[in-house]
Design a protein around this motif. Sequence first.
Motif, PDB file in Angstrom:
ATOM      1  N   SER A 137       5.470   2.265   5.303  1.00 24.51           N
ATOM      2  CA  SER A 137       5.833   2.534   6.553  1.00 24.51           C
ATOM      3  C   SER A 137       5.225   1.369   7.603  1.00 24.51           C
ATOM      4  O   SER A 137       5.904   0.968   8.585  1.00 24.51           O
ATOM      5  CB  SER A 137       5.292   3.862   7.002  1.00 24.51           C
ATOM      6  N   VAL A 138       4.030   1.017   7.274  1.00 22.87           N
ATOM      7  CA  VAL A 138       3.107   0.059   7.973  1.00 22.87           C
ATOM      8  C   VAL A 138       3.880  -1.201   8.025  1.00 22.87           C
ATOM      9  O   VAL A 138       4.363  -1.953   8.867  1.00 22.87           O
ATOM     10  CB  VAL A 138       1.619   0.147   7.848  1.00 22.87           C
ATOM     11  N   ARG A 139       4.235  -1.523   6.734  1.00 22.42           N
ATOM     12  CA  ARG A 139       4.809  -3.046   6.488  1.00 22.42           C
ATOM     13  C   ARG A 139       6.046  -2.851   7.046  1.00 22.42           C
ATOM     14  O   ARG A 139       6.662  -4.150   7.358  1.00 22.42           O
ATOM     15  CB  ARG A 139       4.635  -2.980   4.845  1.00 22.42           C
ATOM     16  N   ASN A 140       6.957  -1.876   7.359  1.00 23.65           N
ATOM     17  CA  ASN A 140       8.452  -1.845   7.699  1.00 23.65           C
ATOM     18  C   ASN A 140       8.673  -1.292   9.015  1.00 23.65           C
ATOM     19  O   ASN A 140       9.644  -0.929   9.349  1.00 23.65           O
ATOM     20  CB  ASN A 140       9.161  -1.170   6.714  1.00 23.65           C
ATOM     21  N   ARG A 169       5.313  14.464  15.368  1.00 18.57           N
ATOM     22  CA  ARG A 169       6.514  14.258  14.785  1.00 18.57           C
ATOM     23  C   ARG A 169       7.180  12.952  14.749  1.00 18.57           C
ATOM     24  O   ARG A 169       7.723  12.466  13.779  1.00 18.57           O
ATOM     25  CB  ARG A 169       7.406  15.431  15.157  1.00 18.57           C
ATOM     26  N   ASN A 170       7.241  12.314  15.931  1.00 21.89           N
ATOM     27  CA  ASN A 170       7.974  10.854  16.003  1.00 21.89           C
ATOM     28  C   ASN A 170       7.242  10.000  15.206  1.00 21.89           C
ATOM     29  O   ASN A 170       7.723   9.251  14.462  1.00 21.89           O
ATOM     30  CB  ASN A 170       8.175  10.775  17.586  1.00 21.89           C
ATOM     31  N   ASP A 171       5.845  10.033  15.373  1.00 26.76           N
ATOM     32  CA  ASP A 171       5.193   8.674  14.660  1.00 26.76           C
ATOM     33  C   ASP A 171       4.984   9.136  13.431  1.00 26.76           C
ATOM     34  O   ASP A 171       5.051   8.126  12.579  1.00 26.76           O
ATOM     35  CB  ASP A 171       4.033   8.462  15.395  1.00 26.76           C
ATOM     36  N   HIS A 172       4.800  10.095  12.913  1.00 27.70           N
ATOM     37  CA  HIS A 172       4.168  10.392  11.729  1.00 27.70           C
ATOM     38  C   HIS A 172       5.273  10.861  10.674  1.00 27.70           C
ATOM     39  O   HIS A 172       4.890  11.066   9.570  1.00 27.70           O
ATOM     40  CB  HIS A 172       2.859  11.162  11.746  1.00 27.70           C
ATOM     41  N   PHE A 173       6.235  11.462  11.262  1.00 27.62           N
ATOM     42  CA  PHE A 173       7.410  11.834  10.105  1.00 27.62           C
ATOM     43  C   PHE A 173       8.663  11.084  10.477  1.00 27.62           C
ATOM     44  O   PHE A 173       9.195  10.702   9.399  1.00 27.62           O
ATOM     45  CB  PHE A 173       7.620  13.518  10.652  1.00 27.62           C
ATOM     46  N   LEU A 174       9.059  11.122  11.663  1.00 26.50           N
ATOM     47  CA  LEU A 174      10.420  10.459  11.740  1.00 26.50           C
ATOM     48  C   LEU A 174      10.403   8.981  11.365  1.00 26.50           C
ATOM     49  O   LEU A 174      11.255   8.383  10.812  1.00 26.50           O
ATOM     50  CB  LEU A 174      11.044  10.842  13.218  1.00 26.50           C
ATOM     51  N   ILE A 175       9.630   8.326  12.172  1.00 22.39           N
ATOM     52  CA  ILE A 175       9.174   6.768  12.215  1.00 22.39           C
ATOM     53  C   ILE A 175       8.746   6.286  11.033  1.00 22.39           C
ATOM     54  O   ILE A 175       8.970   5.607  10.151  1.00 22.39           O
ATOM     55  CB  ILE A 175       8.633   6.282  13.312  1.00 22.39           C
ATOM     56  N   GLY A 176       7.798   7.237  10.514  1.00 18.93           N
ATOM     57  CA  GLY A 176       7.139   7.158   9.169  1.00 18.93           C
ATOM     58  C   GLY A 176       8.197   7.175   8.082  1.00 18.93           C
ATOM     59  O   GLY A 176       8.244   6.350   7.058  1.00 18.93           O
ATOM     60  N   LYS A 177       9.063   8.283   8.018  1.00 22.65           N
ATOM     61  CA  LYS A 177      10.010   8.337   6.830  1.00 22.65           C
ATOM     62  C   LYS A 177      10.816   7.039   7.069  1.00 22.65           C
ATOM     63  O   LYS A 177      11.428   6.527   6.000  1.00 22.65           O
ATOM     64  CB  LYS A 177      10.756   9.667   6.991  1.00 22.65           C
ATOM     65  N   SER A 178      11.567   6.830   8.057  1.00 22.72           N
ATOM     66  CA  SER A 178      12.682   5.978   8.120  1.00 22.72           C
ATOM     67  C   SER A 178      12.064   4.620   8.004  1.00 22.72           C
ATOM     68  O   SER A 178      12.755   3.578   7.403  1.00 22.72           O
ATOM     69  CB  SER A 178      13.103   5.843   9.710  1.00 22.72           C
ATOM     70  N   SER A 179      10.754   4.145   8.205  1.00 28.17           N
ATOM     71  CA  SER A 179      10.228   2.942   7.889  1.00 28.17           C
ATOM     72  C   SER A 179       9.898   2.871   6.107  1.00 28.17           C
ATOM     73  O   SER A 179      10.172   1.850   5.712  1.00 28.17           O
ATOM     74  CB  SER A 179       8.847   2.528   8.582  1.00 28.17           C
ATOM     75  N   ALA A 180       9.574   4.023   5.653  1.00 30.00           N
ATOM     76  CA  ALA A 180       9.327   4.143   4.347  1.00 30.00           C
ATOM     77  C   ALA A 180      10.460   3.799   3.520  1.00 30.00           C
ATOM     78  O   ALA A 180      10.736   2.979   2.351  1.00 30.00           O
ATOM     79  CB  ALA A 180       8.463   5.366   3.916  1.00 30.00           C
ATOM     80  N   LEU A 181      11.431   4.220   4.026  1.00 28.79           N
ATOM     81  CA  LEU A 181      13.006   4.060   3.331  1.00 28.79           C
ATOM     82  C   LEU A 181      13.531   2.745   3.392  1.00 28.79           C
ATOM     83  O   LEU A 181      14.217   2.402   2.626  1.00 28.79           O
ATOM     84  CB  LEU A 181      13.857   5.250   3.794  1.00 28.79           C
ATOM     85  N   LYS A 182      12.773   1.868   3.962  1.00 30.52           N
ATOM     86  CA  LYS A 182      13.226   0.531   4.056  1.00 30.52           C
ATOM     87  C   LYS A 182      12.544  -0.432   3.011  1.00 30.52           C
ATOM     88  O   LYS A 182      12.956  -1.734   2.729  1.00 30.52           O
ATOM     89  CB  LYS A 182      12.924  -0.250   5.287  1.00 30.52           C
ATOM     90  N   LYS A 183      11.615   0.243   1.930  1.00 32.36           N
ATOM     91  CA  LYS A 183      10.915  -0.325   0.978  1.00 32.36           C
ATOM     92  C   LYS A 183      11.732  -1.304   0.266  1.00 32.36           C
ATOM     93  O   LYS A 183      11.556  -2.420  -0.222  1.00 32.36           O
ATOM     94  CB  LYS A 183      10.244   0.774   0.084  1.00 32.36           C
TER      95      LYS A 183
END
Length: 211
Positions: free
Chosen positions: A163-166, A197-211
């Motif tokens: 998530s952080v990388r993406n 919810r926004n920072d740690h679930f929604l953005i976190g999940k969408s960023s992780a899915l870009k792996k």
Amino acid sequence: MADKISLADQAYHTIKERILNLTYPPGMQLTETMLADDLHMSRNPIRTALKSLHSEGLIVRDYYKSITVKEITDKDIQEIYQLRELLEGGAFREIFESGRAEEFSYRIEERVVRMCACAGDIYQWELADTQMHMEIVSVFDNERINRIYENNLNEVIRMGLYSVRNGLHINKANENLKKMIRYMRSNEYEKAYEILRNDHFLIGKSSALKK
């Protein structure tokens, strides 16, 4: 015997950290020889460490006994973030409904201070972030829920690094958590939970899915 146990333990912690911080990324093939060279050890402690890592699900072995760092699939990410949102959403609501928002604001703040101190090291920041989330679910005082979280921490940490990388910005996330804490102290549940919810679930999940 003590030396052998100590070396095996050292190998275990070093290999595990390298898997969690993505030095050994998902899908990477490992060999006892390669790891022994990396860690400057004989193969015996490496072999012992790999058995423990296999039992934890961090590495997988196939029919031919090749060793691979466990992949993280999109399904894994979807399931983990769904689990986190369900449990932490309920926990966050319980914090307010039980009249403990101010108390937990200070407990969470201690974790956020640590996150800010680790802002220059994304692996250490992610470790601190998982402790912040563990603080939230601690409101349930439920050992079974704690075990569920602990059993999934290895995946949570690696997903968090993706998530952080993406796209998840550490400094912005830290500042938003400070706002969340202020909303907790003024007992504003909706505004506080929106940040979580926004920072740690929604953005976190969408960023992780870009792996």
